[in-house]
Design an enzyme around this catalytic site. Sequence first.
Site: not given
Length: 315
Positions: A22, A25-26, A28, A139, A168, A211
């Site tokens: 990944g 990605g966000l 990685g 998940y 998050n 959160r």
Amino acid sequence: MRGKVGSGVPEMIDYDKVFITGGNGLVGSCVTGKHRPSSKEVNLLNYDETLSYMQENKIEYVVHCAARVGGVKENMEKLGEFFYENMLMTLNIIEASRVCGVKKMVCLQSTCIFPDDATYPLTTDQIYKGEPHPSNYGYGYAKRMTEINARAYRDQYGMNIVNVIPCNVYGIGDNFNLESSHVIPGLIHKCYISKQYQSDLNVWGDGLAQREFLYNKDLGKIIDWMLLEYDSSESLIASPDEEYAISEAVNEITKAFDFDATVVYDSSKPKGQHRKPSDNSKFKELRPDFEFTPLNIGIKETVDWFNTNYEKARK
């Protein structure tokens, strides 16, 4: 590129031999290392492809960031898919790492692994004391099993596998798809559209759910440090001290867009768990000097990137 490390881990790391699943990605994309093939280049759901890539590139270190992820809606609709794909990816990458004699791995988990009725703040000793939230148990269980997988391979094969549990995560390069995104990127995309059409900004839930939000650049720095320094079998919770109501995140997003939006909260829609504060005391003890990016700055940078890169952003 090489870097010194602390006691208990190899003396040197060759970043040309680091494989980041990944890696585009966000999370990685914020981790240091050379090898970051796309899913078209290496299908992590296929063990033979994963092993072949690692052998051909003489991989010595792995950071496992790849995952099948989504927001509340997609998690609820695709419980089986999320469980199967996340389990299979982790099983494949850890077994391939064993066969290749990988020196160290860092694996990402999620606060979704904690029981729905856990006592707050979330602590690692509670992980197995109940079921994950019903909205994302597929998940949640798959990421929970990452720790079991790592523990079993530590015990039997002596592998150095460490796990990080981030709260998050959001940031530049996120998934902004309205059907499958997490809360902040989804709200950013919604706000972009609302501003274009000067329409109301519709938000799921009542805005009261709270959160902890972690900027992806911060998590990248934490993972880099863990690959160098962290060697414990205990999963490490990575989160800032502050909790924010969803309504506060919405306000920061509308400010970043410079948009005086009329926000409409839809309480008939799922809102997830009300709170998920986590215990970051161990991380703060190990890294008392670490400075987390304030939410308003992280959101502003993400919104600016999204505005500039709207056409190529994942949506």
